[in-house]
Design a protein around this motif. Structure first.
Motif, PDB file in Angstrom:
ATOM      1  N   TYR A 203      19.068 -14.208  -8.591  1.00  0.00           N
ATOM      2  CA  TYR A 203      18.093 -15.257  -8.857  1.00  0.00           C
ATOM      3  C   TYR A 203      17.028 -15.365  -7.771  1.00  0.00           C
ATOM      4  CZ  TYR A 203      21.048 -16.287 -12.784  1.00  0.00           C
ATOM      5  OH  TYR A 203      21.759 -16.174 -13.949  1.00  0.00           O
ATOM      6  N   LEU A 204      17.298 -14.792  -6.618  1.00  0.00           N
ATOM      7  CA  LEU A 204      16.232 -14.705  -5.615  1.00  0.00           C
ATOM      8  C   LEU A 204      15.124 -13.759  -6.073  1.00  0.00           C
ATOM      9  CD1 LEU A 204      18.211 -14.714  -2.231  1.00  0.00           C
ATOM     10  CD2 LEU A 204      16.674 -16.491  -3.111  1.00  0.00           C
ATOM     11  N   GLN A 205      15.443 -12.876  -6.999  1.00  0.00           N
ATOM     12  CA  GLN A 205      14.425 -11.984  -7.563  1.00  0.00           C
ATOM     13  C   GLN A 205      13.330 -12.792  -8.265  1.00  0.00           C
ATOM     14  OE1 GLN A 205      14.287  -8.534  -7.319  1.00  0.00           O
ATOM     15  NE2 GLN A 205      15.973  -8.823  -5.880  1.00  0.00           N
ATOM     16  N   LEU A 206      13.658 -13.976  -8.722  1.00  0.00           N
ATOM     17  CA  LEU A 206      12.686 -14.815  -9.412  1.00  0.00           C
ATOM     18  C   LEU A 206      11.596 -15.336  -8.475  1.00  0.00           C
ATOM     19  CD1 LEU A 206      15.172 -16.856 -11.617  1.00  0.00           C
ATOM     20  CD2 LEU A 206      13.588 -15.068 -12.397  1.00  0.00           C
ATOM     21  N   LEU A 207      11.858 -15.317  -7.177  1.00  0.00           N
ATOM     22  CA  LEU A 207      10.874 -15.810  -6.218  1.00  0.00           C
ATOM     23  C   LEU A 207       9.759 -14.796  -5.958  1.00  0.00           C
ATOM     24  CD1 LEU A 207      13.257 -17.491  -3.613  1.00  0.00           C
ATOM     25  CD2 LEU A 207      11.914 -18.596  -5.421  1.00  0.00           C
ATOM     26  N   LYS A 208       9.996 -13.571  -6.332  1.00  0.00           N
ATOM     27  CA  LYS A 208       9.011 -12.514  -6.091  1.00  0.00           C
ATOM     28  C   LYS A 208       7.934 -12.559  -7.173  1.00  0.00           C
ATOM     29  CE  LYS A 208      12.364  -9.482  -3.914  1.00  0.00           C
ATOM     30  NZ  LYS A 208      13.004  -8.171  -3.965  1.00  0.00           N
ATOM     31  N   ASP A 209       6.723 -12.166  -6.775  1.00  0.00           N
ATOM     32  CA  ASP A 209       5.639 -12.100  -7.748  1.00  0.00           C
ATOM     33  C   ASP A 209       5.916 -11.043  -8.806  1.00  0.00           C
ATOM     34  OD1 ASP A 209       4.203 -14.130  -6.555  1.00  0.00           O
ATOM     35  OD2 ASP A 209       3.108 -12.766  -5.238  1.00  0.00           O
TER      36      ASP A 209
ATOM     37  N   LYS B 220      14.737  -2.551 -11.092  1.00  0.00           N
ATOM     38  CA  LYS B 220      15.862  -1.726 -10.658  1.00  0.00           C
ATOM     39  C   LYS B 220      16.894  -2.591  -9.918  1.00  0.00           C
ATOM     40  CE  LYS B 220      16.935   2.578  -8.309  1.00  0.00           C
ATOM     41  NZ  LYS B 220      16.427   3.723  -7.582  1.00  0.00           N
ATOM     42  N   ALA B 221      16.417  -3.447  -9.013  1.00  0.00           N
ATOM     43  CA  ALA B 221      17.316  -4.336  -8.267  1.00  0.00           C
ATOM     44  C   ALA B 221      17.976  -5.336  -9.212  1.00  0.00           C
ATOM     45  CB  ALA B 221      16.551  -5.061  -7.171  1.00  0.00           C
ATOM     46  N   LYS B 222      17.183  -5.891 -10.147  1.00  0.00           N
ATOM     47  CA  LYS B 222      17.715  -6.845 -11.118  1.00  0.00           C
ATOM     48  C   LYS B 222      18.815  -6.208 -11.958  1.00  0.00           C
ATOM     49  CE  LYS B 222      15.554  -7.284 -14.893  1.00  0.00           C
ATOM     50  NZ  LYS B 222      16.098  -6.926 -16.162  1.00  0.00           N
ATOM     51  N   ASP B 223      18.530  -5.031 -12.502  1.00  0.00           N
ATOM     52  CA  ASP B 223      19.514  -4.348 -13.341  1.00  0.00           C
ATOM     53  C   ASP B 223      20.759  -3.977 -12.551  1.00  0.00           C
ATOM     54  OD1 ASP B 223      17.802  -4.607 -15.472  1.00  0.00           O
ATOM     55  OD2 ASP B 223      17.059  -2.541 -15.372  1.00  0.00           O
ATOM     56  N   SER B 224      20.557  -3.579 -11.301  1.00  0.00           N
ATOM     57  CA  SER B 224      21.687  -3.226 -10.447  1.00  0.00           C
ATOM     58  C   SER B 224      22.582  -4.444 -10.201  1.00  0.00           C
ATOM     59  CB  SER B 224      21.176  -2.658  -9.126  1.00  0.00           C
ATOM     60  OG  SER B 224      22.238  -2.424  -8.246  1.00  0.00           O
ATOM     61  N   LEU B 225      21.974  -5.588  -9.933  1.00  0.00           N
ATOM     62  CA  LEU B 225      22.747  -6.810  -9.696  1.00  0.00           C
ATOM     63  C   LEU B 225      23.465  -7.272 -10.966  1.00  0.00           C
ATOM     64  CD1 LEU B 225      20.241  -8.639  -7.351  1.00  0.00           C
ATOM     65  CD2 LEU B 225      22.561  -7.917  -6.759  1.00  0.00           C
ATOM     66  N   ILE B 226      22.836  -7.112 -12.109  1.00  0.00           N
ATOM     67  CA  ILE B 226      23.498  -7.469 -13.373  1.00  0.00           C
ATOM     68  C   ILE B 226      24.689  -6.542 -13.612  1.00  0.00           C
ATOM     69  CG2 ILE B 226      23.202  -7.504 -15.883  1.00  0.00           C
ATOM     70  CD1 ILE B 226      20.362  -8.658 -15.357  1.00  0.00           C
ATOM     71  N   ASP B 227      24.532  -5.263 -13.264  1.00  0.00           N
ATOM     72  CA  ASP B 227      25.658  -4.328 -13.388  1.00  0.00           C
ATOM     73  C   ASP B 227      26.799  -4.723 -12.447  1.00  0.00           C
ATOM     74  OD1 ASP B 227      24.338  -2.850 -15.324  1.00  0.00           O
ATOM     75  OD2 ASP B 227      23.649  -1.299 -13.913  1.00  0.00           O
ATOM     76  N   VAL B 228      26.448  -5.156 -11.241  1.00  0.00           N
ATOM     77  CA  VAL B 228      27.459  -5.607 -10.283  1.00  0.00           C
ATOM     78  C   VAL B 228      28.206  -6.820 -10.849  1.00  0.00           C
ATOM     79  CG1 VAL B 228      27.754  -6.742  -8.027  1.00  0.00           C
ATOM     80  CG2 VAL B 228      26.360  -4.670  -8.214  1.00  0.00           C
ATOM     81  N   LEU B 229      27.462  -7.752 -11.432  1.00  0.00           N
ATOM     82  CA  LEU B 229      28.093  -8.936 -12.032  1.00  0.00           C
ATOM     83  C   LEU B 229      29.024  -8.540 -13.177  1.00  0.00           C
ATOM     84  CD1 LEU B 229      25.068 -11.391 -11.960  1.00  0.00           C
ATOM     85  CD2 LEU B 229      27.232 -11.671 -10.743  1.00  0.00           C
ATOM     86  N   ALA B 230      28.610  -7.570 -13.968  1.00  0.00           N
ATOM     87  CA  ALA B 230      29.460  -7.100 -15.067  1.00  0.00           C
ATOM     88  C   ALA B 230      30.747  -6.473 -14.520  1.00  0.00           C
ATOM     89  CB  ALA B 230      28.703  -6.107 -15.940  1.00  0.00           C
ATOM     90  N   THR B 231      30.628  -5.750 -13.423  1.00  0.00           N
ATOM     91  CA  THR B 231      31.806  -5.139 -12.794  1.00  0.00           C
ATOM     92  C   THR B 231      32.764  -6.219 -12.286  1.00  0.00           C
ATOM     93  OG1 THR B 231      30.535  -3.191 -12.165  1.00  0.00           O
ATOM     94  CG2 THR B 231      32.579  -3.596 -10.944  1.00  0.00           C
ATOM     95  N   TYR B 232      32.206  -7.264 -11.684  1.00  0.00           N
ATOM     96  CA  TYR B 232      33.061  -8.360 -11.214  1.00  0.00           C
ATOM     97  C   TYR B 232      33.739  -9.071 -12.386  1.00  0.00           C
ATOM     98  CZ  TYR B 232      31.153  -7.961  -6.472  1.00  0.00           C
ATOM     99  OH  TYR B 232      30.799  -7.519  -5.226  1.00  0.00           O
ATOM    100  N   GLN B 233      33.019  -9.260 -13.484  1.00  0.00           N
ATOM    101  CA  GLN B 233      33.624  -9.893 -14.651  1.00  0.00           C
ATOM    102  C   GLN B 233      34.756  -9.022 -15.193  1.00  0.00           C
ATOM    103  OE1 GLN B 233      32.945 -13.052 -15.724  1.00  0.00           O
ATOM    104  NE2 GLN B 233      34.768 -12.733 -16.964  1.00  0.00           N
ATOM    105  N   LYS B 234      34.550  -7.718 -15.161  1.00  0.00           N
ATOM    106  CA  LYS B 234      35.604  -6.799 -15.589  1.00  0.00           C
ATOM    107  C   LYS B 234      36.830  -6.947 -14.682  1.00  0.00           C
ATOM    108  CE  LYS B 234      36.537  -1.919 -16.403  1.00  0.00           C
ATOM    109  NZ  LYS B 234      36.006  -0.553 -16.382  1.00  0.00           N
ATOM    110  N   GLN B 235      36.604  -7.097 -13.377  1.00  0.00           N
ATOM    111  CA  GLN B 235      37.712  -7.281 -12.438  1.00  0.00           C
ATOM    112  C   GLN B 235      38.470  -8.577 -12.726  1.00  0.00           C
ATOM    113  OE1 GLN B 235      36.207  -7.053  -8.430  1.00  0.00           O
ATOM    114  NE2 GLN B 235      35.562  -4.918  -8.648  1.00  0.00           N
TER     115      GLN B 235
END
Length: 156
Positions: free
Chosen positions: A86-92, A97-112
């Motif tokens: 959500y800090l990505q929202l502060l950028k213009d 790539k960073a957003k998608d990577s973080l969403i993938d990380v969240l999906a991995t944690y949900q899988k865990q």
């Protein structure tokens, strides 16, 4: 005089009864197991449904402690990843790539989390006695209902 004396005794008795009731409600012991109903902790539902004896309940308590610790650690990682996302929202310009990577990380944690829950219930099965396995199989049919969260209010 007789009626007023009787009335005084009756009022005094009712006062004592009310004070006793209030004292019991305030200072009385709470039951070891909460009452029946849908708002009980899943722990108590499982103990009751599987008919765990005292030894099994102690084993189950240990399983719960380990499970809660594992879930807490994963949830902390999720919290940190969401903050970064959500800090990505502060950028213009959003870094996709960073957003998608973080969403993938969240999906991995949900899988865990789901894997941790699955392992927890597999461990519960291990402490069941053979005659309790039918109850365990019934429980598995209800797990999604027991652990579902109530719907969140909509935000506009």
């Amino acid at each position: 005089m007789e009626k007023s004396k009787l009335l005084t005794i009756a009022v005094f008795a009712l006062l004592l009864l009310n004070l006793g009731t209030l004292g019991f409600l305030v200072f009385g012991k709470t039951p070891a197991m909460p009452p029946h109903g849908p708002h009980r902790e899943p722990k108590y539902q499982i103990i009751e449904q599987l008919h765990f004896d005292t030894t099994q309940q102690q084993q189950y308590e240990k399983l719960i402690l380990g499970h809660r610790e594992a879930i807490s650690q994963i949830e902390e990682h999720i919290h940190m990843a969401k903050n970064r996302l959500y800090l990505q929202l502060l950028k213009d310009q959003t870094d996709n790539k960073a957003k998608d990577s973080l969403i993938d990380v969240l999906a991995t944690y949900q899988k865990q989390i789901e894997q941790t829950h699955f392992n927890h219930f597999r461990d519960i099965k291990k402490i069941c006695k053979p005659e309790q396995l039918d109850y365990y199989y019934d429980l598995t049919q209800e797990l999604s209902r027991i652990f579902s969260r109530p719907p969140h209010p909509r935000h506009g």
